[in-house]
Write a protein that holds these residues in place. Structure first.
Motif, PDB file in Angstrom:
ATOM      1  N   GLN A 210      39.778  56.121  40.680  1.00  0.00           N
ATOM      2  CA  GLN A 210      40.818  56.083  41.710  1.00  0.00           C
ATOM      3  C   GLN A 210      41.407  54.676  41.820  1.00  0.00           C
ATOM      4  N   HIS A 211      42.666  54.610  42.232  1.00  0.00           N
ATOM      5  CA  HIS A 211      43.292  53.314  42.523  1.00  0.00           C
ATOM      6  C   HIS A 211      43.020  52.873  43.961  1.00  0.00           C
ATOM      7  N   GLY A 212      42.766  53.838  44.853  1.00  0.00           N
ATOM      8  CA  GLY A 212      42.513  53.511  46.255  1.00  0.00           C
ATOM      9  C   GLY A 212      41.247  52.684  46.415  1.00  0.00           C
ATOM     10  N   GLY A 213      41.271  51.725  47.335  1.00  0.00           N
ATOM     11  CA  GLY A 213      40.119  50.878  47.581  1.00  0.00           C
ATOM     12  C   GLY A 213      39.944  49.795  46.533  1.00  0.00           C
ATOM     13  N   LYS A 214      41.051  49.370  45.919  1.00  0.00           N
ATOM     14  CA  LYS A 214      40.993  48.408  44.822  1.00  0.00           C
ATOM     15  C   LYS A 214      42.055  47.320  45.002  1.00  0.00           C
ATOM     16  N   ILE A 215      41.861  46.246  44.263  1.00  0.00           N
ATOM     17  CA  ILE A 215      42.944  45.307  43.988  1.00  0.00           C
ATOM     18  C   ILE A 215      43.274  45.468  42.514  1.00  0.00           C
ATOM     19  N   LEU A 216      44.531  45.767  42.241  1.00  0.00           N
ATOM     20  CA  LEU A 216      45.007  46.022  40.886  1.00  0.00           C
ATOM     21  C   LEU A 216      45.772  44.809  40.367  1.00  0.00           C
ATOM     22  N   ARG A 217      45.862  44.715  39.054  1.00  0.00           N
ATOM     23  CA  ARG A 217      46.577  43.596  38.416  1.00  0.00           C
ATOM     24  C   ARG A 217      47.417  44.169  37.284  1.00  0.00           C
ATOM     25  N   VAL A 218      48.739  43.941  37.361  1.00  0.00           N
ATOM     26  CA  VAL A 218      49.648  44.456  36.345  1.00  0.00           C
ATOM     27  C   VAL A 218      50.610  43.356  35.922  1.00  0.00           C
ATOM     28  N   ASN A 219      51.248  43.585  34.782  1.00  0.00           N
ATOM     29  CA  ASN A 219      52.306  42.682  34.340  1.00  0.00           C
ATOM     30  C   ASN A 219      53.555  42.894  35.191  1.00  0.00           C
ATOM     31  N   ALA A 226      46.189  42.857  28.935  1.00  0.00           N
ATOM     32  CA  ALA A 226      45.107  43.105  27.986  1.00  0.00           C
ATOM     33  C   ALA A 226      43.790  42.488  28.431  1.00  0.00           C
ATOM     34  N   ASP A 227      43.843  41.451  29.304  1.00  0.00           N
ATOM     35  CA  ASP A 227      42.622  40.776  29.726  1.00  0.00           C
ATOM     36  C   ASP A 227      42.096  41.264  31.077  1.00  0.00           C
ATOM     37  N   ASN A 228      42.588  42.401  31.578  1.00  0.00           N
ATOM     38  CA  ASN A 228      42.012  42.978  32.794  1.00  0.00           C
ATOM     39  C   ASN A 228      40.536  43.318  32.550  1.00  0.00           C
ATOM     40  N   PRO A 229      39.700  43.208  33.587  1.00  0.00           N
ATOM     41  CA  PRO A 229      38.252  43.324  33.366  1.00  0.00           C
ATOM     42  C   PRO A 229      37.748  44.682  32.884  1.00  0.00           C
ATOM     43  N   PHE A 230      38.508  45.774  33.134  1.00  0.00           N
ATOM     44  CA  PHE A 230      37.999  47.097  32.757  1.00  0.00           C
ATOM     45  C   PHE A 230      38.840  47.776  31.682  1.00  0.00           C
ATOM     46  N   GLU A 239      44.116  49.269  35.386  1.00  0.00           N
ATOM     47  CA  GLU A 239      44.788  48.318  36.293  1.00  0.00           C
ATOM     48  C   GLU A 239      43.808  47.610  37.233  1.00  0.00           C
ATOM     49  N   ILE A 240      42.573  48.106  37.348  1.00  0.00           N
ATOM     50  CA  ILE A 240      41.631  47.583  38.343  1.00  0.00           C
ATOM     51  C   ILE A 240      41.258  46.134  38.043  1.00  0.00           C
ATOM     52  N   PHE A 241      41.363  45.310  39.065  1.00  0.00           N
ATOM     53  CA  PHE A 241      40.924  43.917  39.000  1.00  0.00           C
ATOM     54  C   PHE A 241      39.644  43.724  39.809  1.00  0.00           C
ATOM     55  N   ALA A 242      39.553  44.372  40.983  1.00  0.00           N
ATOM     56  CA  ALA A 242      38.362  44.287  41.835  1.00  0.00           C
ATOM     57  C   ALA A 242      38.189  45.599  42.580  1.00  0.00           C
ATOM     58  N   LEU A 243      36.922  45.996  42.789  1.00  0.00           N
ATOM     59  CA  LEU A 243      36.585  47.236  43.490  1.00  0.00           C
ATOM     60  C   LEU A 243      35.981  46.924  44.854  1.00  0.00           C
ATOM     61  N   ASP A 271      36.716  43.184  60.815  1.00  0.00           N
ATOM     62  CA  ASP A 271      37.731  42.652  59.916  1.00  0.00           C
ATOM     63  C   ASP A 271      37.140  41.486  59.119  1.00  0.00           C
ATOM     64  N   GLU A 272      37.657  41.279  57.916  1.00  0.00           N
ATOM     65  CA  GLU A 272      37.082  40.278  57.023  1.00  0.00           C
ATOM     66  C   GLU A 272      38.160  39.423  56.379  1.00  0.00           C
ATOM     67  N   VAL A 273      37.768  38.218  55.974  1.00  0.00           N
ATOM     68  CA  VAL A 273      38.530  37.400  55.035  1.00  0.00           C
ATOM     69  C   VAL A 273      37.628  37.207  53.829  1.00  0.00           C
ATOM     70  N   ASN A 274      38.095  37.639  52.656  1.00  0.00           N
ATOM     71  CA  ASN A 274      37.280  37.620  51.450  1.00  0.00           C
ATOM     72  C   ASN A 274      37.924  36.785  50.355  1.00  0.00           C
ATOM     73  N   ILE A 275      37.092  36.186  49.502  1.00  0.00           N
ATOM     74  CA  ILE A 275      37.551  35.584  48.256  1.00  0.00           C
ATOM     75  C   ILE A 275      37.267  36.590  47.148  1.00  0.00           C
ATOM     76  N   ILE A 276      38.307  36.987  46.433  1.00  0.00           N
ATOM     77  CA  ILE A 276      38.215  38.071  45.456  1.00  0.00           C
ATOM     78  C   ILE A 276      37.909  37.514  44.073  1.00  0.00           C
ATOM     79  N   ARG A 277      36.887  38.061  43.448  1.00  0.00           N
ATOM     80  CA  ARG A 277      36.552  37.736  42.064  1.00  0.00           C
ATOM     81  C   ARG A 277      36.869  38.948  41.188  1.00  0.00           C
ATOM     82  N   ARG A 278      37.258  38.706  39.943  1.00  0.00           N
ATOM     83  CA  ARG A 278      37.551  39.798  39.022  1.00  0.00           C
ATOM     84  C   ARG A 278      36.263  40.586  38.761  1.00  0.00           C
TER      85      ARG A 278
END
Length: 278
Positions: A210-219, A226-230, A239-243, A271-278
Motif C-alpha cells: 500500500q502507499h498509505g502510511g508512507k513517505i514516497l519518493r519520485v522523480n 533507481a536508488d529508492n530503498p525498495f 515509490e516507498i521511501f519510509a514506512l 502528535d509527533e515531530v520525526n526525523i525520517i530515514r530511508r
C-alpha cells in the motif's frame, strides 16, 4: 529551495499562532470564526525568537497549503476548491488561478486539503505540483491521493497531467503532503486512514503493498528513482521511501543537516515531530 521550505514552515506556524491568539475562549465549541476576527493592520507579537510582524490576509476560504514563487508571490490552495489563489505584496489577488482537474471536493475537516509545491527550477520551467484526493468514478465516497504537474502561465495552469496516483483508495481521513528535497526528488507523504466508513486501514502503514502510511519518493515526472530503498524488492511499492507513517501533516528539510523532518498527526493526542530515514 531550502530557504523556501523554511519560510513555508515559518508562515504556517505564524498563521496558526495568529489564529490561536485571536480566537475567543471556547472557540472549539463555537462555529468557525470569520475574517472579522482579524485586524485590518499588521500586528507585532513577541515570541521567544524575537518580535514577529504578522500581516493578516483576508478573503480565503479554508486555506490549506502555500508555496512561494521566486519573486516573493505566494500560491495558496483552498480546501474543496478547484483553483489556486495568488497573494502578491501581502494582498490576495481577486482573480483565481484556474486549470486544476475537476472533482476536488472534500468537505471533511479531518481530510487533507490540496497541497502545492513549486519546482526548484521554477524560473526556468514554470512548473508547479498539486496533490489532492481524487474521487473514484462510480464510488465518489472513495478517494485516492494523486499528483498533477502543470505549467503556470499568469492565472492559468496549462499542460496539466497526472504523474502519480496512489493505490490506497479510502473514505477515511488521510493527508497528502509534498516537498522537493535537496536531491531534486519529490517526496509525498500519504497518511494511513483511521475512522474509515468502508475502506482504509491504519495497518497500511506497515503494509508494503500500500502507499498509505508512507513517505514516497519520485522523480519530477512521477517516475521511480533507481536508488529508492525498495526498488526491485518483491511485494514492495517501488515509490516507498519510509514506512510506518500515521498521518503526516507537514515536512521540511533541515537547512543545515539536510535531514527530512516530518510532523505527524496523532489519534487523540500523541502528535509527533520525526526525523525520517530511508
Amino acid at each position: 529551495m531550502l530557504l523556501w521550505n523554511s519560510l513555508r514552515i515559518v508562515v504556517v506556524a505564524l498563521v496558526a499562532l495568529t489564529v490561536w491568539i485571536s480566537a475567543p475562549a471556547g472557540w472549539a465549541q463555537q462555529p468557525a470564526p470569520t475574517s472579522d476576527f482579524l485586524s485590518d493592520t499588521p500586528q507585532v507579537l513577541d515570541s521567544p525568537a524575537g518580535r514577529v510582524r504578522v500581516v493578516p490576509i483576508k478573503g480565503l476560504v479554508y486555506p490549506w497549503a502555500l508555496a512561494f514563487l521566486p519573486n516573493g508571490d505566494m500560491l495558496v490552495t483552498e480546501q474543496s476548491r478547484t483553483t489556486l489563489r495568488l497573494i502578491r505584496g501581502g494582498v490576495l489577488d481577486p482573480r483565481p488561478i484556474t486549470g486544476l482537474p475537476p472533482g476536488i471536493k472534500s468537505q471533511r475537516r479531518d481530510t487533507a486539503g490540496v497541497d502545492v509545491v513549486v519546482h526548484p527550477r521554477f524560473s526556468e520551467n514554470h512548473l508547479v505540483y498539486v496533490a489532492f484526493w481524487k474521487p473514484k468514478p462510480g464510488a465518489e465516497h472513495l478517494r485516492t491521493a494523486v499528483i498533477v504537474q502543470a505549467r503556470l502561465d499568469g492565472h492559468q495552469l496549462s499542460d496539466v497531467r497526472e504523474i502519480f496516483a496512489s493505490v490506497s483508495w479510502t473514505d477515511g481521513p488521510s493527508a497528502a503532503r509534498m516537498i522537493f528535497g535537496p536531491d531534486g526528488k519529490l517526496y509525498l507523504a500519504i497518511g494511513a486512514p483511521g475512522f474509515k466508513e468502508s475502506l482504509g486501514e491504519t495497518t497500511w502503514a506497515q503494509d508494503p503493498a500500500q502507499h498509505g502510511g508512507k513517505i514516497l519518493r519520485v522523480n519530477e515526472d512521477g517516475s521511480v528513482p533507481a536508488d529508492n530503498p525498495f526498488v526491485g524488492r518483491s511485494g514492495y511499492r517501488p515509490e516507498i521511501f519510509a514506512l510506518g507513517i500515521r498521518n503526516a501533516i507537514g515536512m521540511a528539510f533541515h537547512p543545515i543537516t539536510g535531514e527530512l523532518w516530518e510532523t505527524e498527526n496523532g489519534p487523540q493526542g500523541g502528535d509527533e515531530v520525526n526525523i525520517i530515514r530511508r
